[in-house]
Design a protein around this motif. Sequence first.
Motif, PDB file in Angstrom:
ATOM      1  N   GLU A   1       0.832  -1.188   0.000  1.00 50.70           N
ATOM      2  CA  GLU A   1       0.000   0.000   0.000  1.00 50.70           C
ATOM      3  C   GLU A   1       0.878   1.254   0.000  1.00 50.70           C
ATOM      4  OE1 GLU A   1      -2.968  -0.162   3.081  1.00 50.70           O
ATOM      5  OE2 GLU A   1      -3.246  -2.305   2.735  1.00 50.70           O
ATOM      6  N   ASP A   2       0.550   2.162  -0.865  1.00 52.26           N
ATOM      7  CA  ASP A   2       1.265   3.431  -0.983  1.00 52.26           C
ATOM      8  C   ASP A   2       0.719   4.377   0.075  1.00 52.26           C
ATOM      9  OD1 ASP A   2       2.221   5.960  -1.797  1.00 52.26           O
ATOM     10  OD2 ASP A   2       2.331   5.267  -3.877  1.00 52.26           O
ATOM     11  N   MET A   3       1.569   4.839   0.971  1.00 49.44           N
ATOM     12  CA  MET A   3       1.095   5.704   2.053  1.00 49.44           C
ATOM     13  C   MET A   3       0.908   7.151   1.608  1.00 49.44           C
ATOM     14  SD  MET A   3       2.898   4.008   5.434  1.00 49.44           S
ATOM     15  CE  MET A   3       4.260   5.094   5.397  1.00 49.44           C
ATOM     16  N   ASP A   4       1.479   7.537   0.476  1.00 51.71           N
ATOM     17  CA  ASP A   4       1.302   8.907  -0.019  1.00 51.71           C
ATOM     18  C   ASP A   4       0.025   9.066  -0.822  1.00 51.71           C
ATOM     19  OD1 ASP A   4       3.611   9.929   1.126  1.00 51.71           O
ATOM     20  OD2 ASP A   4       4.847   9.322  -0.570  1.00 51.71           O
ATOM     21  N   PHE A   5      -0.292   8.057  -1.602  1.00 53.38           N
ATOM     22  CA  PHE A   5      -1.482   8.095  -2.439  1.00 53.38           C
ATOM     23  C   PHE A   5      -2.266   6.823  -2.164  1.00 53.38           C
ATOM     24  CE2 PHE A   5       1.792  10.544  -4.555  1.00 53.38           C
ATOM     25  CZ  PHE A   5       1.131  11.726  -4.796  1.00 53.38           C
ATOM     26  N   ASN A   6      -3.550   6.909  -2.190  1.00 53.50           N
ATOM     27  CA  ASN A   6      -4.396   5.766  -1.885  1.00 53.50           C
ATOM     28  C   ASN A   6      -4.313   4.764  -3.039  1.00 53.50           C
ATOM     29  OD1 ASN A   6      -6.128   4.220  -0.418  1.00 53.50           O
ATOM     30  ND2 ASN A   6      -7.968   5.325  -1.064  1.00 53.50           N
ATOM     31  N   LYS A   7      -3.199   4.065  -3.124  1.00 53.44           N
ATOM     32  CA  LYS A   7      -2.943   3.132  -4.219  1.00 53.44           C
ATOM     33  C   LYS A   7      -2.232   1.907  -3.667  1.00 53.44           C
ATOM     34  CE  LYS A   7      -0.705   2.804  -8.729  1.00 53.44           C
ATOM     35  NZ  LYS A   7      -1.691   1.898  -9.246  1.00 53.44           N
ATOM     36  N   VAL A   8      -2.460   0.781  -4.292  1.00 59.48           N
ATOM     37  CA  VAL A   8      -1.759  -0.446  -3.948  1.00 59.48           C
ATOM     38  C   VAL A   8      -0.889  -0.836  -5.137  1.00 59.48           C
ATOM     39  CG1 VAL A   8      -2.011  -2.888  -3.364  1.00 59.48           C
ATOM     40  CG2 VAL A   8      -3.592  -1.207  -2.398  1.00 59.48           C
ATOM     41  N   TRP A   9       0.392  -1.038  -4.875  1.00 58.14           N
ATOM     42  CA  TRP A   9       1.335  -1.481  -5.897  1.00 58.14           C
ATOM     43  C   TRP A   9       1.494  -2.989  -5.764  1.00 58.14           C
ATOM     44  CZ3 TRP A   9       2.779   1.995  -9.430  1.00 58.14           C
ATOM     45  CH2 TRP A   9       2.681   3.350  -9.097  1.00 58.14           C
ATOM     46  N   THR A  10       1.521  -3.688  -6.878  1.00 59.56           N
ATOM     47  CA  THR A  10       1.681  -5.136  -6.865  1.00 59.56           C
ATOM     48  C   THR A  10       3.031  -5.488  -7.465  1.00 59.56           C
ATOM     49  OG1 THR A  10      -0.699  -5.414  -7.076  1.00 59.56           O
ATOM     50  CG2 THR A  10       0.660  -7.325  -7.587  1.00 59.56           C
ATOM     51  N   PHE A  11       3.897  -6.016  -6.614  1.00 58.32           N
ATOM     52  CA  PHE A  11       5.244  -6.422  -7.025  1.00 58.32           C
ATOM     53  C   PHE A  11       5.369  -7.930  -6.825  1.00 58.32           C
ATOM     54  CE2 PHE A  11       6.748  -2.160  -5.083  1.00 58.32           C
ATOM     55  CZ  PHE A  11       6.374  -1.467  -6.210  1.00 58.32           C
ATOM     56  N   LYS A  12       6.162  -8.545  -7.682  1.00 58.21           N
ATOM     57  CA  LYS A  12       6.481  -9.958  -7.465  1.00 58.21           C
ATOM     58  C   LYS A  12       7.729 -10.011  -6.599  1.00 58.21           C
ATOM     59  CE  LYS A  12       5.921 -14.152  -9.610  1.00 58.21           C
ATOM     60  NZ  LYS A  12       5.787 -14.950 -10.804  1.00 58.21           N
ATOM     61  N   PHE A  13       7.617 -10.690  -5.468  1.00 58.30           N
ATOM     62  CA  PHE A  13       8.740 -10.870  -4.551  1.00 58.30           C
ATOM     63  C   PHE A  13       9.301 -12.262  -4.802  1.00 58.30           C
ATOM     64  CE2 PHE A  13      10.039 -11.970  -0.027  1.00 58.30           C
ATOM     65  CZ  PHE A  13      11.280 -11.366  -0.141  1.00 58.30           C
ATOM     66  N   ARG A  14      10.539 -12.308  -5.240  1.00 57.85           N
ATOM     67  CA  ARG A  14      11.134 -13.597  -5.579  1.00 57.85           C
ATOM     68  C   ARG A  14      12.636 -13.570  -5.354  1.00 57.85           C
ATOM     69  NH1 ARG A  14      13.058 -15.467 -10.109  1.00 57.85           N
ATOM     70  NH2 ARG A  14      13.843 -14.113 -11.706  1.00 57.85           N
ATOM     71  N   PHE A  15      13.265 -14.682  -5.615  1.00 59.67           N
ATOM     72  CA  PHE A  15      14.724 -14.757  -5.488  1.00 59.67           C
ATOM     73  C   PHE A  15      15.284 -15.545  -6.651  1.00 59.67           C
ATOM     74  CE2 PHE A  15      13.512 -18.783  -3.555  1.00 59.67           C
ATOM     75  CZ  PHE A  15      14.496 -19.649  -4.000  1.00 59.67           C
ATOM     76  N   TRP A  16      16.590 -15.426  -6.809  1.00 63.08           N
ATOM     77  CA  TRP A  16      17.291 -16.353  -7.666  1.00 63.08           C
ATOM     78  C   TRP A  16      18.588 -16.726  -6.969  1.00 63.08           C
ATOM     79  CZ3 TRP A  16      16.936 -11.328 -10.001  1.00 63.08           C
ATOM     80  CH2 TRP A  16      18.124 -10.651 -10.133  1.00 63.08           C
TER      81      TRP A  16
END
Length: 105
Positions: free
Chosen positions: A51-66
């Motif tokens: 959740e973006d605390m500056d703007f009422n928006k949710v960012w969707t990121f893929k959390f992964r590793f290699w």
Amino acid sequence: EINPFLMRFLFEKQLKNSDVNAAGRIVLPKKLAETYLPPVNEKAGFWMHLEDMDFNKVWTFKFRFWPNNRGRMYIFENTRAFIKRYCLELGDYIMVYKDELEGSY
């Protein structure tokens, strides 16, 4: 304004060239990722909603590793629009908090 009773600061990350280029990924420090973010059991990872605390928006990121020589390298992928929205550049910082009531980031 951040309510310290609800929002717990986890970490900050200073952006490097590899974070703000066209690849659309932010490399996360291994120790911080393993300490503060949910465990990643498979290389493919999973989608995280931040959740973006500056703007009422949710960012969707893929959390992964290699895998690499030192074990694992952790990343957020799909960050291009986020970087562009904030005109982020080399040397800027992102900060990650966790909402202790909701369990959200």
